[in-house]
Design a protein around this motif. Structure first.
Motif, PDB file in Angstrom:
ATOM      1  N   LEU A  96     -86.743  -1.246 -21.006  1.00  0.00           N
ATOM      2  CA  LEU A  96     -86.463  -0.080 -21.821  1.00  0.00           C
ATOM      3  C   LEU A  96     -87.786   0.465 -22.326  1.00  0.00           C
ATOM      4  CD1 LEU A  96     -83.875   1.369 -22.980  1.00  0.00           C
ATOM      5  CD2 LEU A  96     -84.212   0.016 -25.041  1.00  0.00           C
ATOM      6  N   SER A  97     -87.991   1.761 -22.264  1.00  0.00           N
ATOM      7  CA  SER A  97     -89.283   2.326 -22.663  1.00  0.00           C
ATOM      8  C   SER A  97     -89.587   2.020 -24.126  1.00  0.00           C
ATOM      9  CB  SER A  97     -89.284   3.838 -22.443  1.00  0.00           C
ATOM     10  OG  SER A  97     -88.484   4.486 -23.419  1.00  0.00           O
ATOM     11  N   PRO A  98     -90.859   1.861 -24.489  1.00  0.00           N
ATOM     12  CA  PRO A  98     -91.203   1.605 -25.888  1.00  0.00           C
ATOM     13  C   PRO A  98     -90.657   2.662 -26.831  1.00  0.00           C
ATOM     14  CG  PRO A  98     -93.098   1.167 -24.496  1.00  0.00           C
ATOM     15  CD  PRO A  98     -92.049   1.790 -23.611  1.00  0.00           C
ATOM     16  N   GLY A  99     -90.639   3.921 -26.404  1.00  0.00           N
ATOM     17  CA  GLY A  99     -90.098   4.966 -27.266  1.00  0.00           C
ATOM     18  C   GLY A  99     -88.645   4.731 -27.610  1.00  0.00           C
ATOM     19  N   GLU A 100     -87.848   4.304 -26.624  1.00  0.00           N
ATOM     20  CA  GLU A 100     -86.440   4.019 -26.908  1.00  0.00           C
ATOM     21  C   GLU A 100     -86.277   2.727 -27.692  1.00  0.00           C
ATOM     22  OE1 GLU A 100     -83.054   5.720 -24.566  1.00  0.00           O
ATOM     23  OE2 GLU A 100     -84.249   4.801 -22.972  1.00  0.00           O
ATOM     24  N   MET A 101     -87.121   1.736 -27.407  1.00  0.00           N
ATOM     25  CA  MET A 101     -87.050   0.486 -28.168  1.00  0.00           C
ATOM     26  C   MET A 101     -87.236   0.748 -29.653  1.00  0.00           C
ATOM     27  SD  MET A 101     -89.250  -2.060 -25.679  1.00  0.00           S
ATOM     28  CE  MET A 101     -89.391  -3.360 -26.904  1.00  0.00           C
ATOM     29  N   ASP A 102     -88.067   1.729 -29.997  1.00  0.00           N
ATOM     30  CA  ASP A 102     -88.376   2.031 -31.396  1.00  0.00           C
ATOM     31  C   ASP A 102     -87.412   3.037 -32.016  1.00  0.00           C
ATOM     32  OD1 ASP A 102     -90.536   0.356 -31.206  1.00  0.00           O
ATOM     33  OD2 ASP A 102     -91.979   1.949 -30.811  1.00  0.00           O
ATOM     34  N   SER A 103     -86.445   3.508 -31.256  1.00  0.00           N
ATOM     35  CA  SER A 103     -85.607   4.607 -31.728  1.00  0.00           C
ATOM     36  C   SER A 103     -84.469   4.119 -32.615  1.00  0.00           C
ATOM     37  CB  SER A 103     -85.024   5.366 -30.524  1.00  0.00           C
ATOM     38  OG  SER A 103     -84.021   6.256 -30.930  1.00  0.00           O
ATOM     39  N   PRO A 104     -84.439   4.512 -33.891  1.00  0.00           N
ATOM     40  CA  PRO A 104     -83.291   4.151 -34.737  1.00  0.00           C
ATOM     41  C   PRO A 104     -82.013   4.827 -34.271  1.00  0.00           C
ATOM     42  CG  PRO A 104     -84.755   5.685 -35.887  1.00  0.00           C
ATOM     43  CD  PRO A 104     -85.455   5.278 -34.624  1.00  0.00           C
ATOM     44  N   GLU A 105     -82.141   5.979 -33.617  1.00  0.00           N
ATOM     45  CA  GLU A 105     -80.942   6.663 -33.117  1.00  0.00           C
ATOM     46  C   GLU A 105     -80.233   5.818 -32.057  1.00  0.00           C
ATOM     47  OE1 GLU A 105     -83.927   8.057 -33.341  1.00  0.00           O
ATOM     48  OE2 GLU A 105     -83.630   9.541 -34.943  1.00  0.00           O
ATOM     49  N   LEU A 106     -81.010   5.101 -31.249  1.00  0.00           N
ATOM     50  CA  LEU A 106     -80.402   4.297 -30.199  1.00  0.00           C
ATOM     51  C   LEU A 106     -79.631   3.119 -30.800  1.00  0.00           C
ATOM     52  CD1 LEU A 106     -80.069   4.275 -27.195  1.00  0.00           C
ATOM     53  CD2 LEU A 106     -82.137   2.888 -27.004  1.00  0.00           C
ATOM     54  N   ALA A 107     -80.192   2.493 -31.842  1.00  0.00           N
ATOM     55  CA  ALA A 107     -79.467   1.420 -32.516  1.00  0.00           C
ATOM     56  C   ALA A 107     -78.158   1.938 -33.098  1.00  0.00           C
ATOM     57  CB  ALA A 107     -80.338   0.812 -33.612  1.00  0.00           C
ATOM     58  N   MET A 108     -78.172   3.146 -33.627  1.00  0.00           N
ATOM     59  CA  MET A 108     -76.953   3.739 -34.168  1.00  0.00           C
ATOM     60  C   MET A 108     -75.943   4.012 -33.055  1.00  0.00           C
ATOM     61  SD  MET A 108     -77.375   3.637 -37.336  1.00  0.00           S
ATOM     62  CE  MET A 108     -75.868   4.520 -37.767  1.00  0.00           C
ATOM     63  N   LYS A 109     -76.423   4.426 -31.879  1.00  0.00           N
ATOM     64  CA  LYS A 109     -75.523   4.626 -30.741  1.00  0.00           C
ATOM     65  C   LYS A 109     -74.830   3.327 -30.360  1.00  0.00           C
ATOM     66  CE  LYS A 109     -77.754   8.485 -28.268  1.00  0.00           C
ATOM     67  NZ  LYS A 109     -78.393   8.866 -26.973  1.00  0.00           N
ATOM     68  N   MET A 110     -75.605   2.235 -30.402  1.00  0.00           N
ATOM     69  CA  MET A 110     -75.019   0.953 -30.040  1.00  0.00           C
ATOM     70  C   MET A 110     -73.950   0.549 -31.047  1.00  0.00           C
ATOM     71  SD  MET A 110     -76.894  -2.663 -29.233  1.00  0.00           S
ATOM     72  CE  MET A 110     -75.932  -3.989 -28.491  1.00  0.00           C
ATOM     73  N   LEU A 111     -74.236   0.742 -32.323  1.00  0.00           N
ATOM     74  CA  LEU A 111     -73.242   0.416 -33.348  1.00  0.00           C
ATOM     75  C   LEU A 111     -71.995   1.268 -33.186  1.00  0.00           C
ATOM     76  CD1 LEU A 111     -75.572   0.009 -36.449  1.00  0.00           C
ATOM     77  CD2 LEU A 111     -74.283  -1.785 -35.301  1.00  0.00           C
ATOM     78  N   ALA A 112     -72.185   2.540 -32.848  1.00  0.00           N
ATOM     79  CA  ALA A 112     -71.035   3.424 -32.664  1.00  0.00           C
ATOM     80  C   ALA A 112     -70.192   2.971 -31.478  1.00  0.00           C
ATOM     81  CB  ALA A 112     -71.511   4.861 -32.457  1.00  0.00           C
ATOM     82  N   ALA A 113     -70.856   2.537 -30.392  1.00  0.00           N
ATOM     83  CA  ALA A 113     -70.122   2.062 -29.221  1.00  0.00           C
ATOM     84  C   ALA A 113     -69.397   0.760 -29.502  1.00  0.00           C
ATOM     85  CB  ALA A 113     -71.079   1.879 -28.052  1.00  0.00           C
ATOM     86  N   ALA A 114     -69.959  -0.046 -30.414  1.00  0.00           N
ATOM     87  CA  ALA A 114     -69.373  -1.348 -30.714  1.00  0.00           C
ATOM     88  C   ALA A 114     -68.225  -1.266 -31.707  1.00  0.00           C
ATOM     89  CB  ALA A 114     -70.454  -2.278 -31.278  1.00  0.00           C
ATOM     90  N   MET A 115     -68.149  -0.191 -32.455  1.00  0.00           N
ATOM     91  CA  MET A 115     -67.186  -0.108 -33.555  1.00  0.00           C
ATOM     92  C   MET A 115     -65.786   0.226 -33.049  1.00  0.00           C
ATOM     93  SD  MET A 115     -67.653   1.957 -37.137  1.00  0.00           S
ATOM     94  CE  MET A 115     -69.098   0.946 -37.490  1.00  0.00           C
ATOM     95  N   ARG A 116     -64.804  -0.365 -33.690  1.00  0.00           N
ATOM     96  CA  ARG A 116     -63.400  -0.087 -33.387  1.00  0.00           C
ATOM     97  C   ARG A 116     -63.012   1.231 -34.067  1.00  0.00           C
ATOM     98  NH1 ARG A 116     -61.313  -5.069 -31.700  1.00  0.00           N
ATOM     99  NH2 ARG A 116     -59.165  -4.367 -31.980  1.00  0.00           N
TER     100      ARG A 116
END
Length: 332
Positions: A96-116
């Motif tokens: 994963l590119s360093p820019g995406e690794m550092d992205s708080p938006e991407l972590a939020m996307k993961m939480l959104a995908a994980a949430m019921r």
């Protein structure tokens, strides 16, 4: 079967850089950019023997370095083999590119995908025995969850795959492994130094999230069940064993203990995690080798992706490239 998956469980969190989208949002114990100075006890510990290969195409080369995505302070400094390659590289490639690794938006996307999103709780998906096991683990690890700023009751808001991932990351943290010290983070931080390196990723964060969120319910329940089964003392012993083999640069041991059991017991899951991704990376790596704009490219991916007949190393060798392991500490 449970023992087989227990050996693979650290790998499931280790080989997926997607896991670090969540792990990266947790409070880090230390900084990847500045690993802690060695104490008197760590000064005597030799650097890890790298899983490092050079793939040549004329004057251009790829250096393939096998990562453990969560590490300990005394896993640093790295060996001279790795630091020499880092100094020679004019480009860095990660899962994963360093820019995406550092992205708080991407972590939020993961939480959104994980949430019921249907108003149900996690327990509604779980057989009674599995629900009881999750309740017991949550109770026993309430302190670790709170330290990681995860309210224990919040696991009920997510799908089983995310609960299993959280359990695995907490268990690895209990062993002392820190995502902030993972090899990927370390080399990415170095690439952002005084003379920044061009950096890119083999995959996108969205692709990695889709892999996790795309698990069927049966596969998710298996993931969660085995994560719970691999917790505690036995799980810690298996994590220690795999981490030790990575430190020793034991490519054959990791293949036999990590990849083969997963391939034999869970062929579909193994194909999705490893084979399909490796096959997708090969043309991208060949394009990097053909790019006349860069002479030496350092590629850092989870160690599993480099090992055995399904690994990137053998696949590139099979395509006619010259491939050699770089390991000054290995027996001659």
């Amino acid at each position: 079967m449970r023992d087989v998956f227990r050996r693979c469980r650290p790998v499931l969190t280790g080989v997926l850089a997607a896991a670090l989208l969540w792990a990266g949002s947790l409070p880090a114990q230390s900084s990847a950019a500045q690993p802690p100075a060695a104490s008197s006890s760590t000064e005597a510990k030799l650097p890890p023997v790298p899983l490092l290969w050079k793939v040549s195409n004329g004057e251009r080369s790829l250096y393939l370095l096998g990562s453990f995505h969560l590490l300990k302070p005394d896993d640093y400094p790295l060996s001279d083999d790795v630091t020499t390659v880092q100094a020679a590289a004019d480009r860095l490639v990660l899962e994963l590119s360093p820019g995406e690794m550092d992205s708080p938006e991407l972590a939020m996307k993961m939480l959104a995908a994980a949430m019921r999103h249907d108003g149900t709780m996690l327990d509604s998906d779980l057989p009674p025995k599995l629900a009881a096991g999750l309740q017991a683990w949550t109770r026993d690890n309430a302190g670790a969850l709170k330290k990681a700023q995860i309210p224990p009751q919040s696991l009920q808001m997510f799908h089983p795959w995310f609960a299993g991932l959280t359990i695995s990351l907490v268990e690895m943290g209990n062993f002392g492994l820190d995502p902030a010290l993972g090899l990927d983070n370390h080399v990415a931080a170095a690439a952002r130094g005084e003379q920044p390196l061009p950096s890119l990723g083999l995959e996108t964060g969205d692709e990695q999230i889709a892999f996790l969120a795309g698990m069927g319910l049966e596969e998710q329940l298996q993931f969660l069940d085995e994560a719970l089964g691999g917790s505690g003392r036995d799980g810690q012993e298996e994590i220690a064993k795999l981490h030790g083999m990575w430190r020793a640069g034991d490519a054959d041991g990791l293949w036999q203990q990590m990849a083969v059991p997963m391939r034999d017991a869970y062929p579909d899951l193994y194909a999705r995690i490893n084979v399909q991704r490796n096959d997708a990376w090969i043309p991208k790596l060949e394009a990097l080798l053909a790019d006349a704009g860069f002479r030496h490219t350092l590629v850092v991916v989870g160690a599993l992706h480099l090992l055995g007949e399904d690994g990137v190393v053998d696949k590139l060798r099979g395509r006619g490239y010259r491939v050699e392991r770089i390991c000054s500490a290995c027996p001659r």
